[in-house]
Design a protein around this motif. Sequence first.
Motif, PDB file in Angstrom:
ATOM      1  N   LYS A 115       5.838   1.022  -1.805  1.00 52.30           N
ATOM      2  CA  LYS A 115       7.128   0.329  -1.811  1.00 52.30           C
ATOM      3  C   LYS A 115       6.946  -1.086  -2.348  1.00 52.30           C
ATOM      4  O   LYS A 115       5.843  -1.596  -2.436  1.00 52.30           O
ATOM      5  CB  LYS A 115       7.720   0.284  -0.405  1.00 52.30           C
ATOM      6  CG  LYS A 115       8.175   1.640   0.088  1.00 52.30           C
ATOM      7  CD  LYS A 115       9.057   1.499   1.288  1.00 52.30           C
ATOM      8  CE  LYS A 115       9.602   2.874   1.632  1.00 52.30           C
ATOM      9  NZ  LYS A 115      10.958   2.814   2.097  1.00 52.30           N
ATOM     10  N   LYS A 128       0.797  -1.229   0.000  1.00 54.72           N
ATOM     11  CA  LYS A 128       0.000   0.000   0.000  1.00 54.72           C
ATOM     12  C   LYS A 128       0.828   1.276   0.000  1.00 54.72           C
ATOM     13  O   LYS A 128       0.456   2.256  -0.620  1.00 54.72           O
ATOM     14  CB  LYS A 128      -0.948   0.020   1.202  1.00 54.72           C
ATOM     15  CG  LYS A 128      -2.122  -0.891   1.056  1.00 54.72           C
ATOM     16  CD  LYS A 128      -3.053  -0.760   2.248  1.00 54.72           C
ATOM     17  CE  LYS A 128      -4.236  -1.686   2.099  1.00 54.72           C
ATOM     18  NZ  LYS A 128      -5.169  -1.570   3.210  1.00 54.72           N
ATOM     19  N   SER A 129       1.950   1.280   0.687  1.00 50.84           N
ATOM     20  CA  SER A 129       2.774   2.491   0.788  1.00 50.84           C
ATOM     21  C   SER A 129       3.456   2.836  -0.538  1.00 50.84           C
ATOM     22  O   SER A 129       4.083   3.881  -0.651  1.00 50.84           O
ATOM     23  CB  SER A 129       3.840   2.314   1.870  1.00 50.84           C
ATOM     24  OG  SER A 129       4.781   1.334   1.477  1.00 50.84           O
TER      25      SER A 129
END
Length: 170
Positions: A75, A72-73
């Motif tokens: 990354k 989600k981030s």
Amino acid sequence: NSRTWLEITKRVNNKRRKDNKAQAGFLDTITIPSINKTYRITIDSKGMLKPKEIKKENADLILKVTGKSKIKSGKIQVNTMNGFNLLLSEADAKKYKIGDTIIADFSGKINAHLPLEKGAHALIITGKHASKYGEIISATGGIIKIKTNEETFETNKNYALIINKDRKAE
């Protein structure tokens, strides 16, 4: 007290383990500070796990890349055979392909990248050629051709762990 000094002082992958039943698996490092010895769990000629004494400075994590996924981030999570996961930027994660080996310290800092490619050195970790070590002379599709001192053979590329030529399985 029936506990021995080994049960109290051992470290597996730099994490203190008090439990005598704490497991160590393939490529894990076991450090016993009280006797200043470090071991890596490797495989013998019969494909069985065995400890091999190594230099403390070679006690980095040897991580075979088995998958990548976006989280989600934004990354990229790089998954490894040992169960360790590395969170990297998308640009950094592009460097690593499935089958490559990453050498990292216990904090997760990457010290080396060993790609699965022609000319790389590989340790076969499973199958009928388990524990054989040699140079990859070709890699096409899912098959690699390995040349050892004694023979040349083909095997599934998933059976190979890319290792440093000088350090072998250390």
